[in-house]
Structure formats: C-alpha cells, structure tokens
Design a protein around this motif. Sequence first.
Motif, short mmCIF file in Angstrom:
data_model
loop_
_atom_site.label_atom_id
_atom_site.label_comp_id
_atom_site.label_asym_id
_atom_site.label_seq_id
_atom_site.Cartn_x
_atom_site.Cartn_y
_atom_site.Cartn_z
N TYR A 1 19.59 104.85 49.55
CA TYR A 1 21.43 105.48 48.99
C TYR A 1 21.48 103.21 49.35
CZ TYR A 1 20.86 110.17 47.30
OH TYR A 1 20.63 111.52 47.69
N TRP B 1 29.27 110.22 54.59
CA TRP B 1 29.31 110.90 55.86
C TRP B 1 31.14 110.87 56.75
CZ3 TRP B 1 25.92 113.44 58.09
CH2 TRP B 1 24.81 112.93 57.66
N ILE C 1 35.46 116.94 55.79
CA ILE C 1 35.64 118.50 54.98
C ILE C 1 35.36 119.58 56.00
CG2 ILE C 1 33.86 120.04 53.67
CD1 ILE C 1 33.89 117.75 51.38
N ARG D 1 34.00 108.84 45.09
CA ARG D 1 32.01 108.66 45.02
C ARG D 1 31.46 109.75 43.69
NH1 ARG D 1 29.53 113.20 49.75
NH2 ARG D 1 26.85 112.55 48.83
N ALA E 1 20.44 108.44 42.47
CA ALA E 1 20.15 108.53 43.66
C ALA E 1 18.08 108.43 43.27
CB ALA E 1 20.47 109.93 44.29
N PHE F 1 27.49 120.30 46.03
CA PHE F 1 28.59 120.11 46.52
C PHE F 1 30.10 119.50 45.31
CE2 PHE F 1 26.00 119.86 50.50
CZ PHE F 1 26.81 120.69 51.32
N ILE G 1 30.99 126.53 51.01
CA ILE G 1 30.99 124.72 51.11
C ILE G 1 29.84 125.16 52.12
CG2 ILE G 1 31.20 122.95 52.48
CD1 ILE G 1 33.88 122.52 50.40
C1 HEM Z 1 29.67 119.53 54.51
C2 HEM Z 1 29.13 118.73 54.83
C3 HEM Z 1 28.24 117.53 53.73
C4 HEM Z 1 28.28 117.67 52.21
C5 HEM Z 1 29.68 117.84 51.50
C6 HEM Z 1 27.10 116.64 51.97
C7 HEM Z 1 27.01 116.22 50.45
C8 HEM Z 1 25.78 116.17 49.50
C9 HEM Z 1 25.61 115.10 48.74
C10 HEM Z 1 26.76 115.58 47.48
C11 HEM Z 1 24.51 114.50 48.35
C12 HEM Z 1 23.51 113.87 47.33
C13 HEM Z 1 24.17 112.50 47.49
C14 HEM Z 1 24.02 111.90 45.35
O1 HEM Z 1 23.20 111.80 45.42
O2 HEM Z 1 24.80 111.85 45.43
C15 HEM Z 1 23.91 115.03 50.11
C16 HEM Z 1 22.66 113.73 50.08
C17 HEM Z 1 22.50 114.09 51.33
N1 HEM Z 1 22.88 114.98 52.45
FE1 HEM Z 1 25.23 114.88 52.74
N2 HEM Z 1 26.23 116.33 52.59
C18 HEM Z 1 27.16 116.97 54.28
C19 HEM Z 1 26.19 116.50 55.39
C20 HEM Z 1 25.26 116.92 55.73
C21 HEM Z 1 24.26 116.70 57.03
C22 HEM Z 1 24.94 117.19 58.34
C23 HEM Z 1 23.03 115.55 56.98
C24 HEM Z 1 23.00 116.40 57.63
C25 HEM Z 1 21.46 116.86 58.80
C26 HEM Z 1 23.32 116.12 55.09
C27 HEM Z 1 21.69 115.31 54.79
C28 HEM Z 1 21.48 114.55 53.40
C29 HEM Z 1 21.03 113.87 53.56
C30 HEM Z 1 19.66 113.89 53.72
C31 HEM Z 1 21.21 113.82 51.56
C32 HEM Z 1 20.14 112.52 50.53
C33 HEM Z 1 19.64 113.90 50.11
C34 HEM Z 1 18.27 112.90 49.11
O3 HEM Z 1 18.00 111.94 49.45
O4 HEM Z 1 18.05 113.50 47.75
N3 HEM Z 1 24.47 115.43 54.29
N4 HEM Z 1 25.08 114.87 50.98
#
Ligand code: HEM
Length: 203
Positions: A17, A26, A32, A72, A81, A103, A167
């Motif tokens: 990304y 992050w 949130i 975003r 993505a 989300f 959420i």
């Molecule tokens: C409330 C907390 C969180 C929200 C709302 C959230 C939301 C999202 C969203 C919407 C995406 C998609 C990104 C896109 O393609 O635009 C994403 C991707 C991702 N998130 Fe989170 N996230 C949260 C917390 C976390 C945490 C704690 C981790 C790790 C332990 C994490 C790891 C990832 C990873 C690795 C991706 C990439 C997935 C991919 O490449 O398809 N996220 N997140």
Amino acid sequence: MTTADNKANAAAERPGYAGVAIALHWIIAAMILGQIAGGFYMHNLPDGNQKFELYQLHKSTGITILLLSLVRLGWRLTHPAPPLPGGMPDWQRLLARGTHIGFYALMIGVPLGGWAIVSASPLAPSVPTYLFGAIPWPHLPFFDGVEDRKATAEAIAEMHELGAFSILGLFALHVAAALKHHFKDKDGVLARMLPFLKRAGSA
Ligand code: HEM
Ligand code: HEM
C-alpha cells in the motif's frame, strides 16, 4: 503451495500500500478503538462536568474520524489496493473484501449516526457543537420538525451502539485474518500494512 512459493509470490506479485493509505489505516484504527472505549466510558459516568467534557471530546474526535475516513475512501477509490496473494481461495477473497467494505461503511456510518444523535437531541437547540472547543459544527437539519426528539435520539443512539459493536466484530475477524496471513500463510499480507516487518525480513 509451499511457504517459499508464497514468499516469492509476495515479493514478485504485489507492491505494498502507499504511505498515505498506511498512515490513514493506522491513525483511523487507533482513533476508532479509542473512540469506542471512550464512548462506553463516558456513557456510564454520572451526570456532571466530566461527562459533559468527554461528550464534547467524543464529538470532536468522532467528526475527525468521519472526515479522515472520507479522505481515505476518496484515496481508496482512486488508488486500487495491491492484489491479494495468488493462492488465496475465493471464499477468503470474498470475506476480505466484505470485511473491508463493511469497515468503510461503519467508519463513515457510525460517526454520521453520532452526529444524528446530537442533532436530534432535545439539547440540540441550546447546546451548539464546537469541535475541540473552537470550530463551530452545525447540527444536521433533518430533525427540526420532529416531535419526540428524546425518543428519536435514543433510537439512533441504540443504532450507534450497535454500529460500535459491529466494528468490534469486524475487528476480531480482521485481526485474526491478519495474524493467520502472517504466522500461518507467511505471505506478506500483514507486512504491506506494517512495512517495518518487510524491512526486518520476517515476511
Ligand atoms: C478498528 C481498527 C481497524 C480498521 C477499521 C481497519 C480497517 C481496514 C480496512 C478498511 C482495510 C482495507 C484497506 C483498503 O484496501 O483500502 C484494512 C487493511 C488491512 N488491515 Fe486493517 N483495520 C483495523 C485494524 C487493523 C489491525 C489491528 C491490523 C493488524 C493486526 C490490521 C491489518 C490490516 C492489513 C494487513 C490490511 C491489508 C489487507 C490487504 O492487503 O488486503 N488492521 N484495514
Ligand atoms: C467512529 C466514530 C464513533 C464511534 C466508534 C463511536 C462510538 C460510541 C460508543 C461505543 C458509544 C457508547 C454507546 C453506549 O454505551 O450506548 C457512543 C456514544 C455516543 N456517541 Fe459516539 N462514536 C463515534 C462517533 C460519534 C460522533 C461523530 C458523535 C457526534 C458528533 C457521537 C456522539 C455520541 C453520543 C451523543 C453518544 C451518547 C449516546 C447516549 O448517551 O445514549 N459519536 N459512541
């Protein structure tokens, strides 16, 4: 497919990304989670100054989350993505996509709902909102003619709470998936949201 194949795929097929997407991911995630903890905490306080101040802070940080989430979403719609690992089964792709769309819907819908509670509240005409005590923020106009403002605000607050729990539900699924990718599949998916893992050579 072996772990070595997965790693080779991770390096060859997928750029990560962009920094903007990572930073927004992050910042919004941390805000949130803080907002949910703060929301439950403030809700259970006895009436008084501290409760009032925390409600004002909750409104300010909530509207900030709303604005950042809109930025975003705009970024995401104009910057696709990176593709998922080649060997991932269809059901996992679908679940990942569904979780991400869910989300985005909640990151925007829940704060909009909060704004609606405040706008419908019987206090709305007498308590204006100032973000961080400084920036005037309007009420939504839809509730001007509503007769029972209290019941309306309470009904929206129920949905707001349900949205917060949703959420948390998606969060549990999302983190479990991220950890599975990292420790079981070893396919570099977590590292594209946490680039230091890539630099550390662990994915
Ligand atoms: C409330 C907390 C969180 C929200 C709302 C959230 C939301 C999202 C969203 C919407 C995406 C998609 C990104 C896109 O393609 O635009 C994403 C991707 C991702 N998130 Fe989170 N996230 C949260 C917390 C976390 C945490 C704690 C981790 C790790 C332990 C994490 C790891 C990832 C990873 C690795 C991706 C990439 C997935 C991919 O490449 O398809 N996220 N997140
Ligand atoms: C992503 C953003 C937000 C999250 C995750 C969130 C989360 C929460 C949570 C968990 C509660 C406690 C629910 C309960 O115990 O009943 C709450 C209450 C509340 N939130 Fe939010 N909130 C967000 C944004 C907003 C915004 C933008 C506003 C207003 C501008 C707002 C206004 C309120 C109000 C007025 C309450 C109290 C409802 C009551 O007393 O029944 N929230 N929020």
